[in-house]
Motif scaffolding. Structure first.
Motif, PDB file in Angstrom:
ATOM      1  N   ALA A 103       0.397  -0.176   6.554  1.00 24.69           N
ATOM      2  CA  ALA A 103      -0.097  -1.543   6.388  1.00 24.69           C
ATOM      3  C   ALA A 103       0.212  -2.399   7.606  1.00 24.69           C
ATOM      4  CB  ALA A 103       0.509  -2.177   5.141  1.00 24.69           C
ATOM      5  N   ALA A 105      -4.183   1.752   3.450  1.00 18.58           N
ATOM      6  CA  ALA A 105      -3.700   0.528   4.087  1.00 18.58           C
ATOM      7  C   ALA A 105      -4.846  -0.294   4.643  1.00 18.58           C
ATOM      8  CB  ALA A 105      -2.706   0.873   5.192  1.00 18.58           C
ATOM      9  N   THR A 146       0.813  -1.224   0.000  1.00 20.38           N
ATOM     10  CA  THR A 146       0.000   0.000   0.000  1.00 20.38           C
ATOM     11  C   THR A 146       0.841   1.267   0.000  1.00 20.38           C
ATOM     12  OG1 THR A 146      -0.362   0.399   2.397  1.00 20.38           O
ATOM     13  CG2 THR A 146      -1.770  -1.251   1.319  1.00 20.38           C
TER      14      THR A 146
END
Length: 319
Positions: free
Chosen positions: A52, A82, A47
């Motif tokens: 994330a 995310a 991401t």
């Protein structure tokens, strides 16, 4: 306070879901700054940012009932991306509330996952919308005011401590303070002699104003760096930064954009101003600590388009 055992547990839990990002020396930045520089390339994370890690840690901690009801987050960009991406991967329904000032690409990336996107006039209104959405049964995945999220972000520091050489100073960007809280907790446990420095951009000074006031206070947001634009820090992140971080530096947006250009030219990485601000901050660190410094920079994210950066560069008269 988050301890190293919590961070190590989250590292084991999220392994296989996130990337162990490269920790590499940067000859270009070492030449530019005149000292050895090591980069932790979190912009290569899933991401495009460190977010994330915390999002995955939180999603994996949910009960079956919470998973079924879904989750909600507020974000200026990276946290929302995310959560949306990782929730889709784990088959959890997500709602993301974003201010209209969030980058268009970030909103599009969130929507592309199938997450529900709610737009508000500003970040303060976005945070205010959290309570009614939670009352509807959604579980809040807060970008920084959550020990599970902070421990997930702390895995950045865990990897940096294991993979970097002998560092004296580590520089970390601050929005709400989740990343620096986790990184500082890991480094204080594993490399207690390393100094940890925070950096904010002018107009996104939630942590430095909290430190001046003796606790979290609301701030007026005006920085172009939407991913650093928290309307206030939390007591949790304030406690970590006040105890574990040496100093929080504040740099102008113009210098953050120049740092983004310098990272592209000298380090060959494409970042966003939330990471570009590390370079002017690093210069200030070097002024304070003098010779013998060995810097580590946590390049937190790269979710800015070429168009975004060129527009900012033109706005500030940069080339």
């Amino acid at each position: 306070m988050i301890g190293i055992s919590e961070i190590e547990a989250k590292a084991e839990r999220i392994a296989g879901h996130v990337v162990r990002t490269p920790t590499v020396p940067s000859p270009g930045l070492s030449a530019l700054l005149g000292v050895p520089v090591t980069l932790k390339l979190e912009l290569l994370q899933r991401t495009g940012s460190f977010k994330a890690r915390g999002a995955t840690a939180k999603l994996l901690s949910l009960s079956e009932r919470e998973r079924a009801a879904g989750v909600v987050a507020v974000s200026g960009g990276n946290h929302g991306i995310a959560l949306a991406v990782m929730a889709a991967a784990l088959d959890v329904k997500a709602t993301v509330v974003m201010p209209r000032s969030a980058p268009t690409r970030s909103v599009e990336l969130v929507a592309a996952t199938g997450a529900s996107v709610r737009l508000t006039d500003d970040m303060a209104e976005a945070f205010a919308l959290m309570k009614p959405l939670q009352e509807e049964g959604l579980t809040l995945v807060h970008p920084f005011d959550d020990p599970v999220v902070i421990a997930g972000q702390g895995t950045v520091g865990l990897e940096l401590a294991a993979d970097a050489g002998d560092l004296t100073d580590v520089v970390v960007s601050i929005g709400g303070g989740g990343l620096i809280s986790g990184v500082a907790a890991a480094l204080r446990a594993l490399r207690p002699g390393v100094r940890v420095w925070g950096v904010e951009t002018e107009g996104a000074e939630a942590m430095s104003e909290a430190l001046a006031a003796g606790g979290p206070v609301p701030v007026t947001l005006s920085s172009i760096s939407s991913t650093l634009s928290a309307p206030s820090v939390s007591q949790l992140t304030y406690d970590h930064v006040s105890a574990l971080v040496d100093e929080v530096l504040v740099v102008p947006d113009r210098e953050a954009v120049q740092g983004t250009l310098d990272l592209a030219d000298h380090a060959k990485v494409w970042s966003e101003p939330a990471a570009g601000c590390l370079l002017p901050a690093a210069r200030r660190v070097l002024e304070r600590v003098g010779d013998g410094a060995r810097l580590g920079l946590v390049v937190c994210g790269g979710n800015a388009t070429t168009g975004d950066v060129m527009a900012w560069a033109e706005r500030f008269g940069l080339r």
